[in-house]
Design a protein around this motif. Sequence first.
Motif, mmCIF file in Angstrom:
data_model
loop_
_atom_site.group_PDB
_atom_site.id
_atom_site.type_symbol
_atom_site.label_atom_id
_atom_site.label_comp_id
_atom_site.label_asym_id
_atom_site.label_seq_id
_atom_site.Cartn_x
_atom_site.Cartn_y
_atom_site.Cartn_z
ATOM 1 N N SER A 1 0.828 -1.212 0.000
ATOM 2 C CA SER A 1 0.000 0.000 0.000
ATOM 3 C C SER A 1 0.862 1.262 0.000
ATOM 4 C CB SER A 1 -0.943 0.000 1.210
ATOM 5 O OG SER A 1 -0.217 -0.002 2.419
ATOM 6 N N LEU B 1 2.105 1.754 -3.486
ATOM 7 C CA LEU B 1 1.029 2.237 -4.359
ATOM 8 C C LEU B 1 0.756 3.726 -4.158
ATOM 9 C CD1 LEU B 1 -1.434 -0.775 -4.211
ATOM 10 C CD2 LEU B 1 -0.256 0.089 -6.235
ATOM 11 N N SER C 1 3.617 5.579 -5.755
ATOM 12 C CA SER C 1 3.599 5.481 -7.217
ATOM 13 C C SER C 1 2.456 6.280 -7.827
ATOM 14 C CB SER C 1 3.482 4.009 -7.627
ATOM 15 O OG SER C 1 4.549 3.250 -7.106
ATOM 16 N N SER D 1 -5.771 8.419 -10.727
ATOM 17 C CA SER D 1 -4.664 7.834 -9.959
ATOM 18 C C SER D 1 -4.494 8.551 -8.628
ATOM 19 C CB SER D 1 -3.366 7.910 -10.762
ATOM 20 O OG SER D 1 -3.453 7.148 -11.951
ATOM 21 N N SER E 1 -5.147 7.075 -4.642
ATOM 22 C CA SER E 1 -4.167 7.103 -3.550
ATOM 23 C C SER E 1 -4.832 7.352 -2.201
ATOM 24 C CB SER E 1 -3.115 8.183 -3.820
ATOM 25 O OG SER E 1 -3.677 9.480 -3.716
ATOM 26 N N PHE F 1 -5.642 3.947 -0.588
ATOM 27 C CA PHE F 1 -4.457 3.214 -0.131
ATOM 28 C C PHE F 1 -3.773 3.912 1.043
ATOM 29 C CE2 PHE F 1 -4.890 1.569 -4.509
ATOM 30 C CZ PHE F 1 -4.950 0.211 -4.196
#
Length: 306
Positions: free
Chosen positions: A33, A36, A39, A159, A163, A166
Amino acid sequence: MNFHSKKSNTAHNRASTAKLVGLATLRFFQFASAVLVMSLIAYAIHAYGFHGSKKTNFVLAVGVIGTFYNLAVFVLAIAVPKLVFAGIYFFFEVVMCLLWFAAFIVDAKVQGDHSCKIKHTAQYNPKYGNLQSFTDSEGDFNAFTNKYTTKTEKTACQSAKASIAFAGLSWALFMISSVFVGLNILNPVIAHYGGKGMFKTGSSMGTRVDRASALTLVDPIEDKYAPEDVEAAAGVPNANVVHNEEDQHTLSTNNTAHDGQEKSETSEVSPTQSAAMTQAQIQAQAHARARAHSISLSRAQSREDA
C-alpha cells in the motif's frame, strides 16, 4: 495419553504457523500500500507536468518513508532478529501510524475536493496563469493544478484519487501493527524487566523477533526465564548462586548424643548456565534443597529426642 498430547502439540504448531503467516501478510500489505501511494501520487504529478503542491508532496513523502520503513524492518528482522529494542521499535510504529493518518486526511482533502472534469470560468483569474493561457484555453482550467488548460488528464486525476484509499489502508494497517508490537513484544518485555527492558537487546533477554514480520517474539521470554530467575538472567550479582545443601552427620560413641558435625556444600552456577536452565531444572533443584533441609531438621530432632 501420548496420542492426545501429540494431537494437542500439532494443533498448537498449526495455530502458531497460521499466526506467523498472518503477521507476515500484514507486513506485505503495508509495504504494497505504501508503494502504491508513492507510485500513484508520483505518476499524477508527472502526468500533470508540475511539481505538486506542498500538501500533495507531503503525501508523496509519507509514501516514500513508509516504503523504506517497511524495507528497513524486513532487512533488520532477517539480519539481526535479536536487536529488538522494544521501546524504540514501538515508538517508530506509532510514529508511522500517525504519519499515515495525517497523509490520509491531507490526501482526502486535496484530491477529494475536485472532480476529474475540466472546469470553466468566464472571468480571468491571474492565479491560474497569464492572460494568453486564459485566451488559449477559453477559460478552461484544471482544478487540481489550478492552471488554464484544455487537457482533462483523467488518468492522472483518477490515480491521485485512488491514492486516498491506499493511504487510508496504510493507516489502518499500521494501527494494527502498532497494537501487535505493543502486545507481542513491548508488553512481555516490560512484564519481565520493567521500563529498563524497553532498551534491552533480544540477546540479553534470550529472545528474538519473527524474521518474516517482526511483529512477535518467536522465543517468548517466559520460556527462557522463570519468574524467580529474572534477576539471575539480568545479571544481578549473587543471583546466580544456587545453594545445594547436604547435611552429613558423624556420630561417635565416645562423644555425647549432642556431638554432631554438619557439613554443607555450595555449588555455583555461572550466569551463562543459569540463563540456559529450563523451568523443570530450576524446580528440581528447589525440591532437592527443600528435601535436604527437611532431612536435616529430622535428624536434628532425632538427636534432641535421644
